[in-house]
Design a protein around this motif. Structure first.
Motif, mmCIF file in Angstrom:
data_model
loop_
_atom_site.group_PDB
_atom_site.id
_atom_site.type_symbol
_atom_site.label_atom_id
_atom_site.label_comp_id
_atom_site.label_asym_id
_atom_site.label_seq_id
_atom_site.Cartn_x
_atom_site.Cartn_y
_atom_site.Cartn_z
ATOM 1 N N SER A 148 22.585 56.117 38.648
ATOM 2 C CA SER A 148 23.089 56.984 37.594
ATOM 3 C C SER A 148 23.100 58.461 37.962
ATOM 4 C CB SER A 148 22.312 56.756 36.299
ATOM 5 O OG SER A 148 21.133 57.510 36.283
ATOM 6 N N TYR A 176 23.920 44.919 33.407
ATOM 7 C CA TYR A 176 24.832 44.867 32.253
ATOM 8 C C TYR A 176 26.196 45.326 32.731
ATOM 9 C CZ TYR A 176 23.231 49.732 32.265
ATOM 10 O OH TYR A 176 22.866 50.995 32.645
ATOM 11 N N VAL A 178 29.760 47.262 33.038
ATOM 12 C CA VAL A 178 30.279 48.612 32.818
ATOM 13 C C VAL A 178 31.800 48.535 32.782
ATOM 14 C CG1 VAL A 178 28.298 49.803 33.806
ATOM 15 C CG2 VAL A 178 30.170 49.114 35.301
ATOM 16 N N ASP A 224 25.108 64.875 40.781
ATOM 17 C CA ASP A 224 25.416 65.566 39.539
ATOM 18 C C ASP A 224 24.367 66.600 39.193
ATOM 19 O OD1 ASP A 224 23.458 63.834 39.172
ATOM 20 O OD2 ASP A 224 24.147 63.074 37.260
ATOM 21 N N TYR B 149 18.441 67.807 38.020
ATOM 22 C CA TYR B 149 18.924 66.612 37.311
ATOM 23 C C TYR B 149 17.916 66.033 36.327
ATOM 24 C CZ TYR B 149 16.518 63.821 40.924
ATOM 25 O OH TYR B 149 15.576 63.281 41.763
ATOM 26 N N THR B 150 16.825 66.769 36.094
ATOM 27 C CA THR B 150 15.850 66.334 35.082
ATOM 28 C C THR B 150 15.449 67.547 34.225
ATOM 29 O OG1 THR B 150 13.752 66.847 36.181
ATOM 30 C CG2 THR B 150 14.826 64.790 36.830
ATOM 31 N N ARG B 190 22.947 69.575 27.652
ATOM 32 C CA ARG B 190 22.319 68.332 28.097
ATOM 33 C C ARG B 190 21.115 67.952 27.252
ATOM 34 N NH1 ARG B 190 23.583 67.174 34.152
ATOM 35 N NH2 ARG B 190 25.406 68.466 34.429
ATOM 36 N N VAL B 222 15.469 61.842 33.341
ATOM 37 C CA VAL B 222 16.727 62.205 33.982
ATOM 38 C C VAL B 222 17.680 62.597 32.867
ATOM 39 C CG1 VAL B 222 18.689 61.327 35.309
ATOM 40 C CG2 VAL B 222 16.348 60.720 35.957
ATOM 41 N N THR B 223 18.279 63.775 32.989
ATOM 42 C CA THR B 223 19.038 64.316 31.866
ATOM 43 C C THR B 223 20.536 64.184 32.039
ATOM 44 O OG1 THR B 223 18.950 66.434 32.966
ATOM 45 C CG2 THR B 223 17.312 66.003 31.256
ATOM 46 N N ASP B 224 20.968 63.804 33.208
ATOM 47 C CA ASP B 224 22.413 63.804 33.395
ATOM 48 C C ASP B 224 22.876 62.541 34.095
ATOM 49 O OD1 ASP B 224 21.201 64.312 35.681
ATOM 50 O OD2 ASP B 224 22.538 65.883 36.343
ATOM 51 N N GLU B 225 22.356 61.394 33.639
ATOM 52 C CA GLU B 225 22.869 60.144 34.161
ATOM 53 C C GLU B 225 24.355 60.024 33.823
ATOM 54 O OE1 GLU B 225 21.182 59.012 30.099
ATOM 55 O OE2 GLU B 225 20.652 60.354 31.739
ATOM 56 N N PHE B 226 25.085 59.277 34.619
ATOM 57 C CA PHE B 226 26.498 59.028 34.335
ATOM 58 C C PHE B 226 26.591 58.336 32.981
ATOM 59 C CE2 PHE B 226 27.286 58.081 39.135
ATOM 60 C CZ PHE B 226 27.057 59.410 39.430
ATOM 61 N N ALA B 228 28.943 56.749 31.864
ATOM 62 C CA ALA B 228 29.638 55.470 32.045
ATOM 63 C C ALA B 228 28.670 54.348 32.397
ATOM 64 C CB ALA B 228 30.684 55.597 33.140
ATOM 65 N N LEU B 229 27.468 54.696 32.861
ATOM 66 C CA LEU B 229 26.523 53.668 33.318
ATOM 67 C C LEU B 229 25.391 53.439 32.330
ATOM 68 C CD1 LEU B 229 26.210 54.500 37.106
ATOM 69 C CD2 LEU B 229 27.907 53.115 35.921
ATOM 70 N N ARG B 230 25.468 54.061 31.157
ATOM 71 C CA ARG B 230 24.381 53.836 30.192
ATOM 72 C C ARG B 230 24.405 52.404 29.694
ATOM 73 N NH1 ARG B 230 25.418 59.353 27.639
ATOM 74 N NH2 ARG B 230 24.229 60.660 29.039
ATOM 75 N N PRO B 231 23.232 51.854 29.434
ATOM 76 C CA PRO B 231 23.211 50.494 28.890
ATOM 77 C C PRO B 231 23.878 50.453 27.523
ATOM 78 C CG PRO B 231 20.978 51.383 29.071
ATOM 79 C CD PRO B 231 21.896 52.421 29.612
#
Lengths: 237, 237
Positions: A148, A176, A178, A224, B149-150, B190, B222-226, B228-231
């Protein structure tokens, strides 16, 4: 307290996205490389590749040496250190402090394995030795996190791929599904993947052959970071 | 090969952003906690807090115990495991495998220190013991990466702060200046920081008192995961 000696060992959780016939023959799954113990303690249970650190090697050297006993290490596209398992009584007998590693093998590799070694779906692990099941869970957690915010997917994917294939790989690794359109948009915008300019030989359903993509880098990087925190470039006025 | 025994130790790089009178009295800097060796080997050089792992403790327990000998551990807002230093000859004598940690102390804390212990600017380290200077460099590298990123800045900042103060803290930790407006915009978007609704008692230059912000969380994430990839969330249709 009775004084015990302390041994330092390495354990490597090697993952590959693979197709299994069970439960769903069409859907690849995240798999981990395990070998079955032929001797006590815990005869018959399944262990991660690894073993004792030698006097003349560091942990990374040791991890690669021990991995080589179970799998062709040239097929391991990424290897990184995870946390240390240091509970005093994590194994019976001498104290063993375990430095754990995450290894990744691309879906396109089919390394030869010794007779005692096999890939197992992470979703259906066999009876595991000692705390090795916990090590697998930690390694999977790290992989999911890094998917991620880094380009770590390069180490699971083939050299080039249709987005539909990459979606299957990410889905298997994450656990899961995507959305393919979102995946392509986000990974392209962040410069993680790029078009090759070529198309696959033919589409799965006989339609237009899909465009092929590749990862822009073959080593891990954070993709990112906050733009506001980037270091100044030398040509900034 | 002559068999040597192997000892496992922990080393902790504890950072705080602090004002030093030298070189610039107005500009805070990233500092690291060091103690000076009063005995050989390497008498007079400066070491990181740490020491040998005991038979009855794990690494995290050991790190906290050893840290407590040098600093009030309640002032340590974040502690995380870094890599292991395992080169066979990293120190003379018995082999010592070092598990290293990163610790962070908020700018607002002023812990009492023993006589042999002091804060040193990371930009001007004294003569360091063994490979401890390399451990400091690795820890700083991890801190810089995680700032991007955190939300790890929570562990360096006071409870509430004007953006101009946060900018100084980030600039000191990163080693280069960042723009206050960008910093506020990115961290707010964020969800890393949020307004408290209050203002500072008075502005530095006698102007309008600045708005006070706080970190939304006091543990790392982590504050900026994609996205699109969140569960998937349970209430997704």
């Amino acid at each position: 307290m009775i004084h015990r000696s302390t041994v330092h060992e390495v354990l490597i959780a090697v993952f590959q996205v693979r197709a299994f016939t069970d439960p769903d023959p069409d859907s690849p799954e995240l798999a981990v490389l395990l070998w079955q113990r032929a001797l006590d303690p815990e005869l018959g249970t399944w262990s991660l590749p690894g073993g004792t650190l030698r006097d003349d090697e560091n942990l990374a050297t040791s991890a690669r040496r021990q991995l080589a006993e179970k799998v062709d290490v040239r097929s391991v596209a990424h290897l990184e250190q995870l946390s240390i398992f240091s509970e005093p009584d994590r194994v019976p007998g001498d104290r063993r402090i375990a430095s754990t590693f995450l290894g990744l093998v691309p879906i396109s590799a089919e390394p030869t394995l010794p007779a005692d070694t096999a890939w197992h779906p992470v979703s259906a692990l066999p009876a595991m030795s000692f705390d090795h099941g916990t090590v697998v869970a930690h390694a999977r957690h790290r992989l999911v996190a890094k998917l991620s915010y880094t380009n770590i997917g390069f180490a699971l994917a083939p050299v080039d791929f249709a987005i539909s294939s990459l979606r299957e790989i990410y889905g298997a690794a994450l656990g899961y599904q995507v959305d393919a359109t979102n995946l392509q948009r986000v990974l392209s915008r962040r410069g993680v993947i790029e078009p090759t300019g070529r198309r696959a030989p033919s589409g799965k359903a006989g339609g237009r052959p899909p465009a092929l993509f590749r990862f822009a880098d073959n080593s891990i990087r954070v993709t990112d970071e906050f733009a506001a925190l980037r270091p100044p470039t030398p040509n900034t006025p």
